[in-house]
Design an enzyme around this catalytic site. Structure first.
Site, PDB file in Angstrom:
ATOM      1  N   LYS A   6       0.858  -1.192   0.000  1.00 59.60           N
ATOM      2  CA  LYS A   6       0.000   0.000   0.000  1.00 59.60           C
ATOM      3  C   LYS A   6       0.896   1.245   0.000  1.00 59.60           C
ATOM      4  CE  LYS A   6      -3.839   2.314   0.815  1.00 59.60           C
ATOM      5  NZ  LYS A   6      -4.845   2.449  -0.237  1.00 59.60           N
ATOM      6  N   CYS A  43      -3.057   8.233  -7.884  1.00 58.39           N
ATOM      7  CA  CYS A  43      -4.292   8.116  -7.093  1.00 58.39           C
ATOM      8  C   CYS A  43      -5.212   9.294  -7.427  1.00 58.39           C
ATOM      9  CB  CYS A  43      -3.941   8.106  -5.613  1.00 58.39           C
ATOM     10  SG  CYS A  43      -5.357   7.780  -4.591  1.00 58.39           S
ATOM     11  N   LYS A  54       3.891   4.727 -11.682  1.00 59.07           N
ATOM     12  CA  LYS A  54       2.512   4.257 -11.882  1.00 59.07           C
ATOM     13  C   LYS A  54       1.652   5.389 -12.421  1.00 59.07           C
ATOM     14  CE  LYS A  54      -1.296   1.818  -9.711  1.00 59.07           C
ATOM     15  NZ  LYS A  54      -1.714   1.035  -8.554  1.00 59.07           N
TER      16      LYS A  54
HETATM   17  C1  FMN Z   1      -9.471  -0.036  -2.287  1.00 58.20           C
HETATM   18  C2  FMN Z   1      -8.333   0.297  -3.205  1.00 58.20           C
HETATM   19  C3  FMN Z   1      -7.202   0.936  -2.706  1.00 58.20           C
HETATM   20  C4  FMN Z   1      -6.133   1.235  -3.550  1.00 58.20           C
HETATM   21  N1  FMN Z   1      -5.022   1.844  -3.035  1.00 58.20           N
HETATM   22  C5  FMN Z   1      -3.964   2.113  -3.855  1.00 58.20           C
HETATM   23  C6  FMN Z   1      -2.792   2.695  -3.327  1.00 58.20           C
HETATM   24  O1  FMN Z   1      -2.652   2.937  -2.134  1.00 58.20           O
HETATM   25  N2  FMN Z   1      -1.782   2.970  -4.203  1.00 58.20           N
HETATM   26  C7  FMN Z   1      -1.865   2.690  -5.532  1.00 58.20           C
HETATM   27  O2  FMN Z   1      -0.924   2.959  -6.278  1.00 58.20           O
HETATM   28  N3  FMN Z   1      -2.983   2.138  -6.045  1.00 58.20           N
HETATM   29  C8  FMN Z   1      -4.027   1.840  -5.243  1.00 58.20           C
HETATM   30  N4  FMN Z   1      -5.152   1.258  -5.769  1.00 58.20           N
HETATM   31  C9  FMN Z   1      -5.236   1.019  -7.229  1.00 58.20           C
HETATM   32  C10 FMN Z   1      -4.883  -0.425  -7.592  1.00 58.20           C
HETATM   33  O3  FMN Z   1      -3.550  -0.730  -7.268  1.00 58.20           O
HETATM   34  C11 FMN Z   1      -5.101  -0.643  -9.105  1.00 58.20           C
HETATM   35  O4  FMN Z   1      -4.202   0.157  -9.811  1.00 58.20           O
HETATM   36  C12 FMN Z   1      -6.512  -0.321  -9.539  1.00 58.20           C
HETATM   37  O5  FMN Z   1      -7.439  -0.866  -8.641  1.00 58.20           O
HETATM   38  C13 FMN Z   1      -6.828  -0.817 -10.965  1.00 58.20           C
HETATM   39  O6  FMN Z   1      -6.590  -2.199 -11.073  1.00 58.20           O
HETATM   40  P1  FMN Z   1      -7.777  -3.312 -10.902  1.00 58.20           P
HETATM   41  O7  FMN Z   1      -8.912  -2.889 -11.783  1.00 58.20           O
HETATM   42  O8  FMN Z   1      -7.107  -4.562 -11.326  1.00 58.20           O
HETATM   43  O9  FMN Z   1      -8.167  -3.312  -9.427  1.00 58.20           O
HETATM   44  C14 FMN Z   1      -6.214   0.927  -4.926  1.00 58.20           C
HETATM   45  C15 FMN Z   1      -7.358   0.290  -5.422  1.00 58.20           C
HETATM   46  C16 FMN Z   1      -8.405  -0.031  -4.591  1.00 58.20           C
HETATM   47  C17 FMN Z   1      -9.629  -0.710  -5.158  1.00 58.20           C
END
Ligand code: FMN
Length: 355
Positions: free
Chosen positions: A45, A139, A177
């Site tokens: 995280k 983010c 990212k």
């Molecule tokens: C609840 C939640 C918290 C997240 N927290 C972070 C974070 O702290 N840092 C980050 O770079 N991405 C964060 N993400 C983004 C995910 O790493 C990912 O890039 C995003 O969900 C898209 O991928 P997915 O559709 O496979 O989930 C978070 C996503 C979710 C759903």
């Protein structure tokens, strides 16, 4: 026997499946659990130096279900980066690497537009042994008032400058990212690669408002009657993510190719070149470093593809034969990336002697 082992930017992984930054990497307990379950790597995280400015609210998730209500298609969150103290994170990173030295642990870091802060967070995380960095420029709801997260990632000039600060002190690979909340994802990606990053991670979440609860007439997710646009993820965003991964891949192919002579160049006496032409070499190093784009698959997606059913776990993938042959064609990185320590003429930090 078939193997899923792969090497990315000099980091050897038992398999190419990596957990993205978020709740599954929110503390040492869940990260260790992921390694135990067989994941190739975990991006923790996102952390920052001062957790006191991060105030997470609840509820912070909202879901879009299929018509029959059985499946979650889309997922919105308004979760910020980690609100746990940075010192605690350093202890946990170290504990994790001590216990799982082969588990690939990637620190996701985020700071304000301040050179000292970015250099400090980079140096302190690498001191405790993390394997790589992911710079969170992405983010959509993470402290934009402080120009953090996507607010920084939407400005290629600022993003490029931050990448150059981090790359000047990092001895381990750095991935940037990207936020999808831009018109051309190539622009910030180009800035990251031109400023020394080895890789691009794509994508973070898409800015969204999930909907309105028709009984309460409150937006979702509702915090004391209000909401703010959050980040949309899950299956619904995959087609957009794939389009952006394609665009980044084309950018890399067209503008940051790995010349065929890469290996030959590696063999040259770097220290001498560096002494004679330091600025030119630094430029060359960033151009010839191997850049990669990765789309981390979901476990649900890869299970059928690799014939994993029922109770079989991801960790069993490495033991599969026959049906997993396609895995052998997964891009293998046999280490053309010049280890950063080597580029900088220092001895390698790795305890296992790998470059
Ligand atoms: C609840 C939640 C918290 C997240 N927290 C972070 C974070 O702290 N840092 C980050 O770079 N991405 C964060 N993400 C983004 C995910 O790493 C990912 O890039 C995003 O969900 C898209 O991928 P997915 O559709 O496979 O989930 C978070 C996503 C979710 C759903």
């Amino acid at each position: 026997m078939a193997t899923l082992e792969t090497t990315v930017d000099g980091i050897k992984m038992p398999n190419p499946f990596v957990i993205g930054s978020g709740p599954p990497g929110t503390n040492v307990r869940v990260i260790k659990r992921a390694f135990k379950e067989g994941w190739g790597g975990v991006i923790a995280k996102t952390v920052s130096l001062d957790a006191s400015k991060v105030v997470n609210v609840g509820p912070r998730y909202a879901k879009l279900h299929s018509t029959d209500g059985k499946e979650v298609i889309g997922w919105e969150n308004i979760e910020l980066i980690s609100d746990r103290p940075f010192e605690k994170w350093l202890d946990e990173f170290k504990e994790c690497k001590d216990e799982y030295p082969d588990g690939v642990l990637i620190a996701s870091i985020m700071e304000e537009f301040n050179k000292d802060a970015w250099c400090e967070i980079t140096e302190r995380c690498q001191e405790v042994g993390v394997d790589a960095f992911e710079l969170n420029f992405s983010c959509p709801h993470g402290l934009p008032e402080r120009k953090m997260g996507a607010a920084m990632g939407q400005d290629p000039d600022i993003l490029g400058e931050v990448c150059s600060w981090v790359n000047a002190v990092s001895k381990i690979p750095v991935w940037a990212k990207m936020t999808p909340n831009v018109t051309h994802i190539e622009d910030p990606s180009r800035a990251a690669l031109a400023n020394g990053c080895e890789g691009i991670a794509a994508i973070n979440t898409i800015r969204s408002v999930m909907g309105v609860d028709l009984e309460t007439l409150r937006p979702m997710p509702t915090v004391e009657g209000y909401t703010t646009p959050g980040g949309y993820s899950s299956r619904a965003v995959k087609p957009i993510a794939l389009r952006m991964v394609m665009e980044i891949a084309q950018l890399i192919r067209n503008e940051f190719p790995v010349p065929l002579s890469f290996r030959h160049r590696r063999g040259r006496d770097r220290s001498r070149r560096r002494r004679v032409h330091p600025p030119r070499w630094r430029y060359g190093a960033s151009l010839y470093r191997r850049h990669e784009v990765r789309l981390w698959p979901r476990e649900d997606d890869v299970r059928p593809a690799f014939g994993i059913h029922g109770q079989q776990r991801l960790r069993d993938l490495g033991r599969l034969q026959g049906s997993s042959s396609r895995l052998l064609h997964y891009p293998r990185r046999t280490g053309p990336h010049a280890d950063r320590a080597q580029v900088r003429g220092e001895s390698s930090q790795r305890s296992d002697g790998r470059q």
